[in-house]
Design a protein around this motif. Structure first.
Motif, PDB file in Angstrom:
ATOM      1  N   VAL A   1      -9.071  -4.182 -36.253  1.00  0.00           N
ATOM      2  CA  VAL A   1     -10.492  -4.508 -36.358  1.00  0.00           C
ATOM      3  C   VAL A   1     -11.083  -4.029 -37.676  1.00  0.00           C
ATOM      4  CG1 VAL A   1     -11.389  -2.385 -35.308  1.00  0.00           C
ATOM      5  CG2 VAL A   1     -12.662  -4.513 -35.055  1.00  0.00           C
TER       6      VAL A   1
ATOM      7  N   ARG B   1     -11.894  -6.627 -40.117  1.00  0.00           N
ATOM      8  CA  ARG B   1     -12.773  -7.707 -39.666  1.00  0.00           C
ATOM      9  C   ARG B   1     -14.234  -7.294 -39.592  1.00  0.00           C
ATOM     10  NH1 ARG B   1      -9.538 -10.473 -34.568  1.00  0.00           N
ATOM     11  NH2 ARG B   1      -7.569 -10.897 -35.644  1.00  0.00           N
ATOM     12  N   LEU B   2     -14.585  -6.179 -40.169  1.00  0.00           N
ATOM     13  CA  LEU B   2     -15.951  -5.677 -40.040  1.00  0.00           C
ATOM     14  C   LEU B   2     -16.910  -6.492 -40.891  1.00  0.00           C
ATOM     15  CD1 LEU B   2     -15.213  -1.845 -40.126  1.00  0.00           C
ATOM     16  CD2 LEU B   2     -15.440  -3.351 -38.153  1.00  0.00           C
ATOM     17  N   SER B   3     -18.134  -6.609 -40.409  1.00  0.00           N
ATOM     18  CA  SER B   3     -19.154  -7.420 -41.079  1.00  0.00           C
ATOM     19  C   SER B   3     -20.418  -6.600 -41.274  1.00  0.00           C
ATOM     20  CB  SER B   3     -19.468  -8.657 -40.230  1.00  0.00           C
ATOM     21  OG  SER B   3     -20.616  -9.334 -40.703  1.00  0.00           O
TER      22      SER B   3
ATOM     23  N   LEU C   1     -13.107  -3.477 -29.525  1.00  0.00           N
ATOM     24  CA  LEU C   1     -13.708  -4.044 -30.727  1.00  0.00           C
ATOM     25  C   LEU C   1     -12.839  -5.168 -31.296  1.00  0.00           C
ATOM     26  CD1 LEU C   1     -15.005  -0.830 -32.522  1.00  0.00           C
ATOM     27  CD2 LEU C   1     -16.365  -2.588 -31.422  1.00  0.00           C
TER      28      LEU C   1
ATOM     29  N   SER D   1     -13.930  -8.990 -31.732  1.00  0.00           N
ATOM     30  CA  SER D   1     -13.943  -9.573 -33.082  1.00  0.00           C
ATOM     31  C   SER D   1     -13.323 -10.962 -33.105  1.00  0.00           C
ATOM     32  CB  SER D   1     -13.200  -8.656 -34.057  1.00  0.00           C
ATOM     33  OG  SER D   1     -11.799  -8.676 -33.818  1.00  0.00           O
ATOM     34  N   GLU D   2     -12.581 -11.322 -32.038  1.00  0.00           N
ATOM     35  CA  GLU D   2     -12.015 -12.667 -31.953  1.00  0.00           C
ATOM     36  C   GLU D   2     -13.091 -13.718 -31.694  1.00  0.00           C
ATOM     37  OE1 GLU D   2      -8.894 -13.753 -32.290  1.00  0.00           O
ATOM     38  OE2 GLU D   2      -7.995 -11.815 -32.723  1.00  0.00           O
TER      39      GLU D   2
ATOM     40  N   THR E   1     -16.775 -12.891 -32.053  1.00  0.00           N
ATOM     41  CA  THR E   1     -18.070 -12.605 -32.669  1.00  0.00           C
ATOM     42  C   THR E   1     -17.893 -11.632 -33.814  1.00  0.00           C
ATOM     43  OG1 THR E   1     -20.349 -11.886 -32.243  1.00  0.00           O
ATOM     44  CG2 THR E   1     -18.598 -10.659 -31.152  1.00  0.00           C
ATOM     45  N   ASP E   2     -18.923 -11.497 -34.639  1.00  0.00           N
ATOM     46  CA  ASP E   2     -18.886 -10.533 -35.729  1.00  0.00           C
ATOM     47  C   ASP E   2     -18.988  -9.121 -35.181  1.00  0.00           C
ATOM     48  OD1 ASP E   2     -18.692 -12.490 -37.642  1.00  0.00           O
ATOM     49  OD2 ASP E   2     -20.835 -12.597 -38.030  1.00  0.00           O
ATOM     50  N   ILE E   3     -18.275  -8.189 -35.805  1.00  0.00           N
ATOM     51  CA  ILE E   3     -18.341  -6.783 -35.446  1.00  0.00           C
ATOM     52  C   ILE E   3     -18.898  -6.017 -36.643  1.00  0.00           C
ATOM     53  CG2 ILE E   3     -17.016  -4.725 -34.831  1.00  0.00           C
ATOM     54  CD1 ILE E   3     -17.284  -6.706 -32.578  1.00  0.00           C
TER      55      ILE E   3
ATOM     56  N   SER F   1     -22.998  -7.685 -29.493  1.00  0.00           N
ATOM     57  CA  SER F   1     -21.608  -7.248 -29.640  1.00  0.00           C
ATOM     58  C   SER F   1     -21.497  -5.742 -29.479  1.00  0.00           C
ATOM     59  CB  SER F   1     -21.053  -7.689 -31.000  1.00  0.00           C
ATOM     60  OG  SER F   1     -21.720  -7.035 -32.064  1.00  0.00           O
TER      61      SER F   1
END
Length: 706
Positions: free
Chosen positions: A34, A37-39, A215, A219-220, A222-224, A300
């Motif tokens: 994860v 993949r952080l936003s 998490l 993240s698959e 939605t944004d995390i 989320s």
């Protein structure tokens, strides 16, 4: 259900431990993915005007992301530096995926008036996928950093999000390295033995693995947020230790009355396990209020944190009983109080004092909590920028360099006005006249985009006021406003509209769960009131420190004039859930004592004397975990960490030790009151025998200690 869990865990402890071992491998193996993949797209709210305008604009005129390089620390007109900069600009233009790089030496406004700094903006092509964009960013940023100058910094746009994510990952590692040894040392002091001290940490590791895995799965779809790692990790670690501590203390008590380890485990799960079950459900329900908001970030976070709470609860109800069944025989029972000695003497004395002087205690404690809560009335929230990062971070250094050498507002995100086809010229002129320097370009198929640079910060008061002025000036014309300031305005409006519904959802769930736990309708209301007092006091201190700037330097931060928009909703949701956690710890013991004796006042004293040590130790351990996350220097996490640390400590001391026994004494036998139909429903479905309203009736029946 609890009996079945306990029997399964004690009958096949090795199987349960093996399954949890596989879960840990999955969490730390797959779940840690994860981090990539952080936003940082926190303020986006689907369905709002700012989001609608951004989507409309991207559909007609897709623009790529942009990053910024700053070269400073020496005269930029020097021949050698100019040649190096021009060569770097030429090389970056050749990078696949780069759309434009203006020459700072011929483009107005890119060289500082003092001649000691210049800006190199890099715009990427639109439509790049994530992998292609990341390759382009890495190549462009690396080439700019190769410029031979005293200060070269590259950040902004998607790079800022990546740098925040890297900081979040490093802060999590540092916080765990700090908190775990301290927590272990405190557990050694509490239990006086290594075996007992290690068991809560084993459960806590399961909680952290669950945090990562939850998490990753979310993240698959939605944004995390970059904040999610730290928030879920700190809560997962803290609650796991809390639940394990409660179970272990009860297990050692049960060992005083039976030498059969398995029987002691069954009794522990039947009594303390019930508290853990209701506590986990209550904390999870407290976080469901975040699901009411349409913000992807809040939803989320609510789902992820609730999932972590459930993992902690399941670990305490399955993994810990299995460990106790396998190794519990080596854990010594709790010491039996000597002749004439009262268990939990200190907490019993505090409870008796608060009950005896109930009016005076309430009259003193309530103002003590209201005074620090006063700054909440002036609380403001903002999206924030690189100033939220520590001074040694590249993004912060870039922003500080630009602020030192260029006029105020340089590089500030504009207010973007999208005029759709059918907008009359008079409306367009009226909007352009709101601020000097507005620029307009035509859109394919008609319409136009006007960019207005606001004075001050991109999300400051001037910028948000400009958004309101544009929306007022457009009248009925098909004009929409987007950009950082517009997103903040829409986010605030979303909070104002949905907060009452979120509060109603949480309070309804809490009242139902607390009624199911206690059989009373007044105790949930009293619990909510006392909890809100501690929560307001903690949030008020956060505003006083991070918004107003008082003592912020002691935490390595500064007053930013507003809190991060992520901090208040997360502090409120998580702290409220944790307060319910400690409330249930105490109410469980009070209820047991009342069922045995039928004496309402003595039940308060006995309940606090037997739970006070657990609540105090749990609060101290949780405060250590939260405080460890305040060592990273990332302002939003500092705000959340300070708010939760204070909320836990205030709630476990002033509220649970003083306000609760005083309020219970004031209510007396009415504290456990419920209307007849509800009382009968609880007697039938409440899961444990309910004490009758009269002491005489309550003295007739008794329940097992378990």
């Amino acid at each position: 259900m609890l009996t079945a869990l306990a029997r399964t865990a004690t009958r096949r402890p090795l199987t349960v431990m093996l399954l949890w071992g596989l879960f840990l491998l999955l969490g730390f193996g797959l779940g840690t993915g994860v981090f990539a993949r952080l936003s940082d797209n926190v303020p986006e709210v689907p369905g709002t005007e700012s989001e609608s305008a951004a989507r409309y604009l991207d559909g007609l005129d897709p623009a790529g992301s942009s990053i910024t390089g700053v070269v400073a620390g020496t005269p930029v007109s020097a021949a050698a530096l100019r040649a190096a900069v021009e060569q770097a600009v030429a090389d970056v233009r050749e990078v696949a995926g780069v759309a434009a790089v203006p020459d700072p030496y011929v483009t107005p406004g890119l060289i500082a008036e003092d001649g000691r700094a210049l800006i190199v903006p890099v715009t990427l092509e639109g439509g790049l996928d994530d992998d292609a964009e990341e390759r382009t960013l890495d190549a462009a940023a690396e080439r700019l950093r190769e410029i031979d100058a005293p200060d070269v910094h590259v950040s902004g746009g998607p790079l800022l999000g990546l740098q925040m994510g890297e900081r979040a990952q490093q802060d999590v590692k540092n916080a765990e390295l700090i908190s775990l040894p301290v927590v272990l040392a405190l557990l050694l002091v509490v239990f006086g033995g290594l075996r007992s001290a290690l068991l809560p940490l084993v459960v806590a590791v399961g909680g952290i693995a669950g945090a990562f895995l939850a998490l990753f799965l979310f993240s698959e779809v939605t944004d995390i947020s970059v904040y999610a790692i730290q928030v879920t990790t700190m809560l997962g670690l803290g609650l796991a230790v809390d639940y394990a501590l409660l179970m272990l203390v009860r297990f050692r008590e049960e060992r005083r009355t039976t030498e059969d380890v398995v029987e002691a485990v069954h009794r522990t799960v039947a009594a303390a396990g019930r508290t853990v079950l209701f506590s986990g459900l209550t904390v999870a329900v407290s976080l469901t209020g975040l699901l009411v908001f349409p913000s992807v970030f809040l939803r989320s976070m609510g789902l992820a944190v609730a999932a972590v709470v459930v993992v902690d609860m399941l670990a305490a109800l399955t993994l810990l009983p299995a460990l106790l069944a396998r190794f519990g025989g080596r854990i010594p029972p709790a010491k039996t109080p000597g002749n004439g000695e009262e268990e939990g003497r200190f907490f019993a004395r505090v409870a008796r004092f608060a009950a005896r002087h109930k009016v005076a205690v309430l009259a003193a404690a309530v103002p003590v909590l209201l005074v620090p809560a006063l700054p909440v009335s002036g609380m403001s929230i903002a999206v924030g920028d690189a100033r939220q990062l520590p001074a040694d971070s590249e993004a912060r250094q870039l922003q500080d360099t630009v602020a030192a050498h260029f006029p105020p507002g340089t590089g500030v995100s504009p207010v973007v006005v999208v005029a759709k086809p059918g907008t009359d010229a008079a409306t367009a002129d009226r909007i352009r006249a709101l601020e000097p320097g507005a620029t307009t370009r035509e859109l394919p198929g008609g319409g136009a985009v006007t960019e207005i640079r606001p004075p001050g910060e991109a999300d400051g008061k001037e910028a948000t006021a400009l958004v309101e002025r544009v929306r007022e000036a457009r009248g009925d014309a098909p004009v929409e406003v987007t950009g950082t300031a517009a997103r903040l305005v829409d986010f605030r409006e979303m909070l104002r509209e949905r907060a009452p519904w979120a509060a109603l959802t949480v309070l309804a769930g809490i009242v139902v769960l607390l009624f199911a736990f206690t059989g009373s309708v007044l105790l949930p209301l009293r619990t909510v009131v006392t909890t809100l007092l501690s929560l307001a006091a903690a949030l008020g201190v956060v505003v006083w420190v991070f918004q107003d700037g008082h003592l912020a330097g002691l935490l390595g931060a500064e007053g930013l004039g507003a809190l991060s928009l992520t901090a208040p909703p997360l502090i409120v949701a998580i702290a409220f859930g944790l307060a319910m956690d400690y409330e249930l710890f105490i109410l469980a013991r009070m209820r047991e004592a009342r069922l045995r004796s039928g004496d309402d006042r003595e039940a308060v004293v006995t309940g606090l004397s037997r739970s006070g040590r657990v609540v105090t130790c749990a609060a101290l351990l949780l405060a250590v975990v939260f405080a460890a996350f305040m060592t990273g220097g990332f302002s939003p996490i500092l705000q959340i960490g300070l708010g939760l640390t204070l909320a836990v400590l205030i709630d476990a001391t002033v509220v649970r030790m003083l306000l609760v026994p005083a309020a219970m004494a004031l209510l007396g036998r009415h504290a456990w009151w419920a209307p007849g139909p509800l009382r009968r429903a609880h007697d039938r479905f409440g899961g444990a025998k309910r004490q009758a309203n009269s002491p005489r009736e309550g003295a007739v029946g008794s329940v097992r200690r378990a």
